[in-house]
Design an enzyme around this catalytic site. Structure first.
Site, PDB file in Angstrom:
ATOM      1  N   SER A 106     -32.213   1.142  -3.001  1.00 14.49           N
ATOM      2  CA  SER A 106     -31.091   0.300  -2.590  1.00 14.49           C
ATOM      3  C   SER A 106     -31.177  -1.093  -3.196  1.00 14.49           C
ATOM      4  O   SER A 106     -30.283  -1.888  -2.993  1.00 14.49           O
ATOM      5  CB  SER A 106     -31.031   0.220  -1.070  1.00 14.49           C
ATOM      6  N   HIS A 127     -27.135   5.493  -5.937  1.00 15.89           N
ATOM      7  CA  HIS A 127     -27.353   4.908  -4.608  1.00 15.89           C
ATOM      8  C   HIS A 127     -26.304   5.412  -3.611  1.00 15.89           C
ATOM      9  O   HIS A 127     -25.138   5.031  -3.687  1.00 15.89           O
ATOM     10  CB  HIS A 127     -27.325   3.370  -4.730  1.00 15.89           C
ATOM     11  N   GLU A 139     -23.198   4.174  -5.699  1.00 12.13           N
ATOM     12  CA  GLU A 139     -23.362   3.163  -6.749  1.00 12.13           C
ATOM     13  C   GLU A 139     -24.116   3.818  -7.901  1.00 12.13           C
ATOM     14  O   GLU A 139     -25.172   4.428  -7.687  1.00 12.13           O
ATOM     15  CB  GLU A 139     -24.188   1.963  -6.238  1.00 12.13           C
ATOM     16  N   ASN A 177     -26.064  -4.293  -1.641  1.00 12.50           N
ATOM     17  CA  ASN A 177     -27.026  -5.029  -0.815  1.00 12.50           C
ATOM     18  C   ASN A 177     -27.114  -6.512  -1.152  1.00 12.50           C
ATOM     19  O   ASN A 177     -27.605  -7.299  -0.347  1.00 12.50           O
ATOM     20  CB  ASN A 177     -28.394  -4.359  -0.880  1.00 12.50           C
TER      21      ASN A 177
HETATM   22  N1  CAA Z   1     -25.090  11.342  10.359  1.00  8.90           N
HETATM   23  C1  CAA Z   1     -24.143  12.202   9.933  1.00  8.90           C
HETATM   24  N2  CAA Z   1     -22.857  12.127  10.308  1.00  8.90           N
HETATM   25  C2  CAA Z   1     -22.520  11.151  11.160  1.00  8.90           C
HETATM   26  C3  CAA Z   1     -23.454  10.214  11.672  1.00  8.90           C
HETATM   27  C4  CAA Z   1     -24.792  10.335  11.225  1.00  8.90           C
HETATM   28  N3  CAA Z   1     -25.744   9.491  11.612  1.00  8.90           N
HETATM   29  N4  CAA Z   1     -22.814   9.376  12.494  1.00  8.90           N
HETATM   30  C5  CAA Z   1     -21.527   9.754  12.519  1.00  8.90           C
HETATM   31  N5  CAA Z   1     -21.359  10.820  11.708  1.00  8.90           N
HETATM   32  C6  CAA Z   1     -20.116  11.522  11.451  1.00  8.90           C
HETATM   33  C7  CAA Z   1     -19.563  12.171  12.687  1.00  8.90           C
HETATM   34  O1  CAA Z   1     -20.113  13.450  12.880  1.00  8.90           O
HETATM   35  C8  CAA Z   1     -18.092  12.211  12.355  1.00  8.90           C
HETATM   36  O2  CAA Z   1     -17.818  13.248  11.450  1.00  8.90           O
HETATM   37  P1  CAA Z   1     -16.954  14.521  11.822  1.00  8.90           P
HETATM   38  O3  CAA Z   1     -16.378  14.287  13.200  1.00  8.90           O
HETATM   39  O4  CAA Z   1     -15.924  14.564  10.747  1.00  8.90           O
HETATM   40  O5  CAA Z   1     -17.908  15.646  11.763  1.00  8.90           O
HETATM   41  C9  CAA Z   1     -17.851  10.935  11.551  1.00  8.90           C
HETATM   42  O6  CAA Z   1     -19.132  10.544  11.069  1.00  8.90           O
HETATM   43  C10 CAA Z   1     -17.263   9.832  12.375  1.00  8.90           C
HETATM   44  O7  CAA Z   1     -18.110   9.660  13.474  1.00  8.90           O
HETATM   45  P2  CAA Z   1     -17.661   9.161  14.895  1.00  8.90           P
HETATM   46  O8  CAA Z   1     -16.212   9.441  15.091  1.00  8.90           O
HETATM   47  O9  CAA Z   1     -18.623   9.674  15.910  1.00  8.90           O
HETATM   48  O10 CAA Z   1     -17.984   7.634  14.874  1.00  8.90           O
HETATM   49  P3  CAA Z   1     -17.329   6.432  14.108  1.00  8.90           P
HETATM   50  O11 CAA Z   1     -15.907   6.640  13.811  1.00  8.90           O
HETATM   51  O12 CAA Z   1     -17.773   5.305  14.909  1.00  8.90           O
HETATM   52  O13 CAA Z   1     -18.082   6.426  12.691  1.00  8.90           O
HETATM   53  C11 CAA Z   1     -19.780   5.720  11.249  1.00  8.90           C
HETATM   54  C12 CAA Z   1     -19.454   6.389  12.575  1.00  8.90           C
HETATM   55  C13 CAA Z   1     -19.190   6.529  10.100  1.00  8.90           C
HETATM   56  C14 CAA Z   1     -21.297   5.693  11.141  1.00  8.90           C
HETATM   57  C15 CAA Z   1     -19.148   4.269  11.268  1.00  8.90           C
HETATM   58  O14 CAA Z   1     -19.599   3.568  12.391  1.00  8.90           O
HETATM   59  C16 CAA Z   1     -19.464   3.471  10.035  1.00  8.90           C
HETATM   60  O15 CAA Z   1     -18.818   3.622   9.010  1.00  8.90           O
HETATM   61  N6  CAA Z   1     -20.438   2.568  10.144  1.00  8.90           N
HETATM   62  C17 CAA Z   1     -20.884   1.738   9.019  1.00  8.90           C
HETATM   63  C18 CAA Z   1     -21.813   2.543   8.160  1.00  8.90           C
HETATM   64  C19 CAA Z   1     -22.305   1.773   6.989  1.00  8.90           C
HETATM   65  O16 CAA Z   1     -21.991   0.608   6.763  1.00  8.90           O
HETATM   66  N7  CAA Z   1     -23.124   2.446   6.188  1.00  8.90           N
HETATM   67  C20 CAA Z   1     -23.758   1.828   5.044  1.00  8.90           C
HETATM   68  C21 CAA Z   1     -25.101   1.358   5.421  1.00  8.90           C
HETATM   69  S1  CAA Z   1     -25.927   0.629   4.071  1.00  8.90           S
HETATM   70  C22 CAA Z   1     -26.673   1.925   3.310  1.00  8.90           C
HETATM   71  O17 CAA Z   1     -26.652   3.032   3.715  1.00  8.90           O
HETATM   72  C23 CAA Z   1     -27.372   1.690   2.034  1.00  8.90           C
HETATM   73  C24 CAA Z   1     -28.384   0.703   1.906  1.00  8.90           C
HETATM   74  O18 CAA Z   1     -28.754   0.466   0.785  1.00  8.90           O
HETATM   75  C25 CAA Z   1     -29.023  -0.036   3.017  1.00  8.90           C
END
Ligand code: CAA
Length: 269
Positions: A106, A127, A139, A177
């Protein structure tokens, strides 16, 4: 993130040889992959037969020899240069010619990682974002020596997984990031300085900026250790004090409050 990447690869027809450091990590990974694919069946994205067929394409091993036959190798181990370099040296010694080497790092320099192998022209950053089955972005990060063909083939792979590849150059933290982590770090400073409680900081960003998660909830989700590692890469990479890791972040990591994965971070789980 490895289990999410494997789930998406299996769902799109690829055969995957998954390698990890111990049988217990492999069992945990397989369990999460099975759970993810079961969710795909529940949501009618796959039939039960397709799930079984997908799982039959997964093999697991603690030996890196198992990936020797792969056409494409994606490394998603801990965010530490020395650990990644050591795995890449071993993979380089085993992998067949023509393979593409991709790191899910990342923030770590792709050029520097590529240089530990004998094939930097076939090396790049790929990424993914958490949760991998849900997030659309990949990415694509070429290093200084990466050939255009390596980038093209990797973009094709990302598209075949129904992801959107976005090409960015090799600078600390890439784009994701470099922008995200200083925001999270600043939110932690705000808590440390007593500007607001974590719930209030997150409420401001969710309700005022329409972020799906507030920065502290997101930090717990990513892992506070990962956030700290990335801040260190930014700080050391740019030599600029604006990226200094917040002392409260350092203290929480030292205490083992790493977020969701340890049951406690800015929130309790
Ligand atoms: N693993 C797998 N699937 C997941 C999950 C997880 N931990 N959490 C939620 N989901 C899925 C759910 O199953 C659901 O899918 P389906 O119903 O279609 O099967 C879908 O995501 C939406 O979930 P919810 O309706 O329960 O919840 P939500 O609408 O609140 O969405 C979220 C959850 C997608 C995590 C949302 O809160 C979100 O987009 N959060 C921000 C995530 C983010 O910013 N990620 C980037 C992080 S940085 C990174 O990863 C890289 C790095 O370099 C650090």
């Amino acid at each position: 993130m490895g289990h999410g990447i494997v789930q998406v690869l299996l769902r799109h027809g690829y055969s995957v040889a998954l390698s990890d450091a111990s049988e217990s990590f492999l069992a945990k990974g397989r369990g999460r992959i099975e759970k993810g694919l079961a969710r795909d069946v529940e949501k009618s994205r796959l039939t039960a037969e397709q799930r079984d067929e997908a799982l039959a394409r997964l093999t697991t091993s603690t030996s890196l020899d198992s990936v020797a036959a792969a056409d494409f190798i994606i490394e998603a181990i801990t965010e530490n240069f020395d650990a990644k370099a050591s795995v890449w040296r071993e993979l380089d010694a085993r992998a067949k010619p023509g393979v593409i080497f991709a790191s899910n790092t990342s923030s770590i320099s792709i050029t520097r990682l590529a240089a530990v192998t004998r094939r930097p022209a076939q090396f790049l950053g790929l990424h993914f974002f958490n949760p991998v089955p849900v997030m659309k972005l990949v990415e694509i990060v070429p290093g200084l020596e990466t050939l255009p063909d390596t980038v093209d083939r990797s973009e094709k792979l990302a598209l075949s997984l129904e992801k959107t590849p976005v090409r960015v150059n090799d600078f600390p933290g890439f784009i994701s990031n470099r922008v995200l982590m200083p925001m999270i770090n600043e939110a932690i400073y705000a808590v440390m300085e007593g500007v607001a409680e974590p719930q209030a900081v997150d409420a401001v960003m969710k309700l005022g900026m329409n972020h799906p998660m507030g920065p502290l909830e997101l930090a717990d989700f990513i892992g506070l250790d990962v956030c700290l590692d990335i801040m260190k890469v930014l700080y050391e990479g740019f030599h600029d004090s604006k990226y200094r890791p917040c002392p409260l972040l350092e203290k929480m990591v030292a205490a083992g409050r790493l977020g969701r994965k340890t049951g406690r971070g800015f929130y309790s789980y």
